[in-house]
Design an enzyme around this catalytic site. Structure first.
Site, PDB file in Angstrom:
ATOM      1  N   ARG A  82      38.494  56.045  20.718  1.00 22.83           N
ATOM      2  CA  ARG A  82      37.459  55.180  20.113  1.00 22.83           C
ATOM      3  C   ARG A  82      36.199  55.993  19.832  1.00 22.83           C
ATOM      4  O   ARG A  82      35.549  55.827  18.811  1.00 22.83           O
ATOM      5  CB  ARG A  82      37.156  53.998  21.024  1.00 22.83           C
ATOM      6  CG  ARG A  82      38.067  52.798  20.820  1.00 22.83           C
ATOM      7  CD  ARG A  82      39.552  53.134  20.966  1.00 22.83           C
ATOM      8  NE  ARG A  82      40.384  51.961  20.872  1.00 22.83           N
ATOM      9  CZ  ARG A  82      40.742  51.213  21.928  1.00 22.83           C
ATOM     10  NH1 ARG A  82      40.376  51.547  23.149  1.00 22.83           N
ATOM     11  NH2 ARG A  82      41.500  50.149  21.758  1.00 22.83           N
ATOM     12  N   ASP A  93      44.750  56.067  19.362  1.00 21.35           N
ATOM     13  CA  ASP A  93      44.573  54.629  19.219  1.00 21.35           C
ATOM     14  C   ASP A  93      44.310  54.326  17.751  1.00 21.35           C
ATOM     15  O   ASP A  93      44.284  55.246  16.915  1.00 21.35           O
ATOM     16  CB  ASP A  93      43.435  54.120  20.133  1.00 21.35           C
ATOM     17  CG  ASP A  93      43.746  52.728  20.681  1.00 21.35           C
ATOM     18  OD1 ASP A  93      44.004  51.825  19.868  1.00 21.35           O
ATOM     19  OD2 ASP A  93      43.753  52.560  21.917  1.00 21.35           O
ATOM     20  N   HIS A 120      48.691  49.924  18.790  1.00 19.56           N
ATOM     21  CA  HIS A 120      47.556  50.866  18.846  1.00 19.56           C
ATOM     22  C   HIS A 120      47.862  52.138  18.047  1.00 19.56           C
ATOM     23  O   HIS A 120      47.479  53.236  18.437  1.00 19.56           O
ATOM     24  CB  HIS A 120      47.206  51.209  20.301  1.00 19.56           C
ATOM     25  CG  HIS A 120      46.576  50.066  21.045  1.00 19.56           C
ATOM     26  ND1 HIS A 120      45.225  49.816  21.032  1.00 19.56           N
ATOM     27  CD2 HIS A 120      47.125  49.081  21.799  1.00 19.56           C
ATOM     28  CE1 HIS A 120      44.961  48.733  21.770  1.00 19.56           C
ATOM     29  NE2 HIS A 120      46.101  48.267  22.240  1.00 19.56           N
ATOM     30  N   GLU A 143      49.371  45.597  24.319  1.00 23.02           N
ATOM     31  CA  GLU A 143      48.826  44.877  23.174  1.00 23.02           C
ATOM     32  C   GLU A 143      49.524  45.226  21.857  1.00 23.02           C
ATOM     33  O   GLU A 143      48.911  45.759  20.934  1.00 23.02           O
ATOM     34  CB  GLU A 143      47.315  45.185  23.047  1.00 23.02           C
ATOM     35  CG  GLU A 143      46.537  44.760  24.271  1.00 23.02           C
ATOM     36  CD  GLU A 143      45.054  45.177  24.226  1.00 23.02           C
ATOM     37  OE1 GLU A 143      44.248  44.473  24.813  1.00 23.02           O
ATOM     38  OE2 GLU A 143      44.732  46.209  23.607  1.00 23.02           O
ATOM     39  N   TYR A 146      37.513  48.560  35.286  1.00 26.31           N
ATOM     40  CA  TYR A 146      37.116  48.806  33.896  1.00 26.31           C
ATOM     41  C   TYR A 146      35.638  49.159  33.854  1.00 26.31           C
ATOM     42  O   TYR A 146      34.773  48.297  33.781  1.00 26.31           O
ATOM     43  CB  TYR A 146      37.475  47.603  33.009  1.00 26.31           C
ATOM     44  CG  TYR A 146      38.887  47.723  32.472  1.00 26.31           C
ATOM     45  CD1 TYR A 146      39.892  48.273  33.265  1.00 26.31           C
ATOM     46  CD2 TYR A 146      39.215  47.335  31.175  1.00 26.31           C
ATOM     47  CE1 TYR A 146      41.184  48.427  32.787  1.00 26.31           C
ATOM     48  CE2 TYR A 146      40.517  47.476  30.683  1.00 26.31           C
ATOM     49  CZ  TYR A 146      41.483  48.023  31.500  1.00 26.31           C
ATOM     50  OH  TYR A 146      42.759  48.178  31.017  1.00 26.31           O
ATOM     51  N   ASP A 195      34.076  50.335  31.521  1.00 29.49           N
ATOM     52  CA  ASP A 195      33.393  50.070  30.250  1.00 29.49           C
ATOM     53  C   ASP A 195      32.629  48.748  30.326  1.00 29.49           C
ATOM     54  O   ASP A 195      31.844  48.435  29.431  1.00 29.49           O
ATOM     55  CB  ASP A 195      34.368  50.071  29.064  1.00 29.49           C
ATOM     56  CG  ASP A 195      35.536  49.107  29.221  1.00 29.49           C
ATOM     57  OD1 ASP A 195      35.930  48.777  30.378  1.00 29.49           O
ATOM     58  OD2 ASP A 195      36.086  48.666  28.182  1.00 29.49           O
ATOM     59  N   THR A 213      36.028  53.511  25.286  1.00 31.48           N
ATOM     60  CA  THR A 213      34.776  53.973  24.680  1.00 31.48           C
ATOM     61  C   THR A 213      34.382  53.269  23.378  1.00 31.48           C
ATOM     62  O   THR A 213      33.676  53.840  22.559  1.00 31.48           O
ATOM     63  CB  THR A 213      34.844  55.502  24.443  1.00 31.48           C
ATOM     64  OG1 THR A 213      36.015  55.804  23.663  1.00 31.48           O
ATOM     65  CG2 THR A 213      34.896  56.266  25.750  1.00 31.48           C
TER      66      THR A 213
HETATM   67  C1  TNX Z   1      42.170  46.586  26.669  1.00 25.37           C
HETATM   68  S1  TNX Z   1      43.661  48.097  28.770  1.00 25.37           S
HETATM   69  C2  TNX Z   1      42.828  47.675  26.142  1.00 25.37           C
HETATM   70  C3  TNX Z   1      42.042  48.710  25.434  1.00 25.37           C
HETATM   71  C4  TNX Z   1      40.618  48.335  25.265  1.00 25.37           C
HETATM   72  C5  TNX Z   1      40.096  47.732  26.549  1.00 25.37           C
HETATM   73  C6  TNX Z   1      38.644  47.394  26.514  1.00 25.37           C
HETATM   74  C7  TNX Z   1      44.557  48.270  27.607  1.00 25.37           C
HETATM   75  C8  TNX Z   1      45.824  48.777  28.011  1.00 25.37           C
HETATM   76  N1  TNX Z   1      44.150  47.936  26.366  1.00 25.37           N
HETATM   77  O1  TNX Z   1      42.656  48.992  24.193  1.00 25.37           O
HETATM   78  O2  TNX Z   1      39.892  49.467  24.925  1.00 25.37           O
HETATM   79  O3  TNX Z   1      40.833  46.566  26.834  1.00 25.37           O
HETATM   80  O4  TNX Z   1      38.160  46.990  27.775  1.00 25.37           O
END
Ligand code: TNX
Length: 526
Positions: free
Chosen positions: A153, A182, A258, A326, A417, A419, A469
């Site tokens: 990112r 990503d 991703h 995801e 996390y 972030d 990030t």
């Molecule tokens: C979820 S954790 C994601 C990331 C994002 C993050 C932001 C994960 C396996 N996927 O792609 O950056 O949340 O907190």
């Protein structure tokens, strides 16, 4: 005398992570430029580390002691023990400093501890540092102690990755998980696929402000191209620096979701109509989850194998993270060629990701790697034997994986996390994806889920913090989000939580001040 009631402890001994046991005596030992070193059994990696993180910064040359003579510092590594055994002992007596460890890695942890002791020691007017006599024995609670850095990112320069490794090692973390690819940027040179870095490593601009505040009809962005990638030489530098610090690099290539940056570079990897490959999606310029995922055609699977081969060739570690999080199945349902391919394979959009995982995992395992995936990989059914699961959405993935015979690394967003912003008042924190996740919450994190039956506890390898990030654009911001919370996770994973006041109010401020003195600015205050 125990550490807690010793005035010396108050003055200088502020170790993080807290050692398993420490007894402080009343005498002292002076370490100065004349201090000699006997590390004949320790190996070059240990002595190099001693010079790099202790000797050079303090101006202590640690010359080798002459054969048969007394040495001020002795480091003995019992030959033959695997690096898994990280225990060490460190004694300071009138005779000097004596380290014993079963493995090189244990001795390297001792070196870091010595560095912290000297950082807190009283400086002598005539030169040198006065260490209190002490007996210290140390061994970690968990072997997986790590930090994840998302370099997709926002790209992070190699020099910073090296510094990040130094910071991990200083607090006895042994895993650097690099999230290399990503939707918003592909960061790894792969032989034979030049467009991955020519095209996939660059985006024309980056969103400004929080994603939830973006207007629906247009994008507010910074009008500034962003990108970068690591060449094979860069990766070699990262890997060898990590090795020198006792850190294992775990590369992650996130698939089959991703992947928009790779699809931007090689449109045939995506789910487009064959006639429509002229208009691939660009490298993604927004945060959030992309619908553009890999197709499952044979050439795409060959691409995945090639990327795995390239990663295996450059990263010598034991693990390979293949993402798996995801992955929307929208395109697999709506793209006619992909729908046909699923039919051919006898798959549904729901079962396809599990099929994909088996395909890529087999390839990685054939090359001797242990595969890791985010917990969504459990959603499609049984996963390949030996696969390690990172439980990020909550603890459920960890529970399921551990109970079904898989090792897990606990990475729940609620506690790991970094972030997420650190203070409870978002208005006074840097813009972040969400939060809060404060220092005390991290310090109170328990990696073994309360619901996990004791017979599965050994499945929990440990934990790591994640620095995604999207909203963290610079090394300085990474460090701000990392500290002081990484100190808390370090202690949780190494020794287990101790006294709140001692950690939060006494040791953390000391370490924040030391970090600041080396240019690392964490967030002050509880
Ligand atoms: C979820 S954790 C994601 C990331 C994002 C993050 C932001 C994960 C396996 N996927 O792609 O950056 O949340 O907190």
């Amino acid at each position: 005398m125990s550490a807690a009631d010793s005035p010396l402890a108050l003055r200088g001994i502020a170790l993080i992570p807290r050692p398993t046991s420490i007894q402080v005596g009343s005498g002292t030992f002076l370490v100065d430029a004349s201090a000699t070193l006997d590390a004949a059994t320790a190996g070059g990696r240990v002595t190099d580390l001693l010079h790099a993180v202790v000797g050079d910064p303090l101006g202590l040359p640690f010359p080798d002691s002459a054969a048969g003579s007394e040495s001020a510092v002795s480091i003995v590594v019992t030959a033959g023990s695997a690096d898994e055994d990280e225990a060490y002992r460190l004694e300071v007596t009138d005779d000097g400093i004596a380290v014993t460890a079963d493995s090189e890695l244990g001795a390297m942890h001792a070196v870091q501890t010595l560095g912290q002791l000297l950082a807190g020691a009283a400086r002598e007017a005539g030169g040198g540092w006065r260490l209190p006599h002490l007996q210290l024995a140390d061994t970690p609670r968990f072997r997986w102690r790590g930090g994840m850095l998302d370099v997709s990112r926002h790209f992070m320069p190699v020099e910073f990755v090296l510094r990040f490794i130094d910071l991990l090692a200083a607090y006895k973390f042994t895993v650097l998980h690099l999230h290399l690819t990503d939707d918003q940027g592909w960061r790894l040179e792969v032989p034979g696929y030049p467009r991955l870095t020519e095209i996939g490593a660059w985006r024309p601009h980056t969103p400004v402000g929080h994603a939830r505040d973006q207007p629906a009809d247009h994008e507010i962005h910074d009008h500034t191209p962003h990108g970068g990638y690591y060449s094979t030489t860069d990766i070699e530098r990262i890997v060898s620096h990590a090795w020198a610090r006792g850190v294992e690099v775990v590369p992650e290539i996130d698939m089959p979701g991703h992947m928009q940056a790779a699809i931007a570079a090689y449109p045939a990897l995506g789910n487009l109509e064959p006639g429509n490959l002229e208009q691939p999606p660009p490298v993604r310029t927004q945060w959030g989850i992309s619908d553009h995922v890999l197709n499952l055609e044979p050439p795409t699977m060959a691409f995945c194998r090639d990327v795995i081969d390239a990663v295996v060739a450059t990263f010598p570690g034991r693990y390979l993270h293949l993402g798996g999080d995801e992955c929307p199945t929208e395109e697999w349902r709506t793209s006619p060629p992909t729908a046909r391919r699923l039919d051919e394979l006898g798959l549904t959009p729901q079962t396809a990701q599990n099929w994909f995982l088996y395909e890529v995992a087999r390839h990685a395992q054939d090359r001797g790697r242990r595969v890791i995936g985010w917990d969504e990989i459990l959603d499609g059914g049984a996963i390949p034997a030996g696969t390690v699961v990172m439980s990020w959405r909550d603890e459920q993935g960890g529970l399921r994986a551990a109970r079904s015979g898989h090792d897990v690394v606990m990475t729940p967003a609620s506690h790991t996390y970094f972030d997420h912003h650190q203070g409870t008042d978002a208005a006074t924190e840097p813009l972040s994806i969400g939060g809060p996740l404060d220092l005390r919450t991290v310090y109170h994190y328990e990696p073994i889920p309360a619901a996990l039956e004791p017979e599965f506890h050994s499945r929990v390898l440990g934990s790591q913090f994640q620095i995604w990030t999207e909203y963290i654009a610079t090394p300085e911001q990474v460090e701000y989000m990392m500290f002081p919370r990484a100190l808390a996770l370090s202690e949780v994973l190494w020794s287990g939580r101790g006294d709140d006041d001692d950690f939060l109010d006494r040791r953390v401020p000391i370490h924040l001040a030391r970090l600041a003195a080396t240019g690392v600015d964490g967030r002050p205050g509880r």
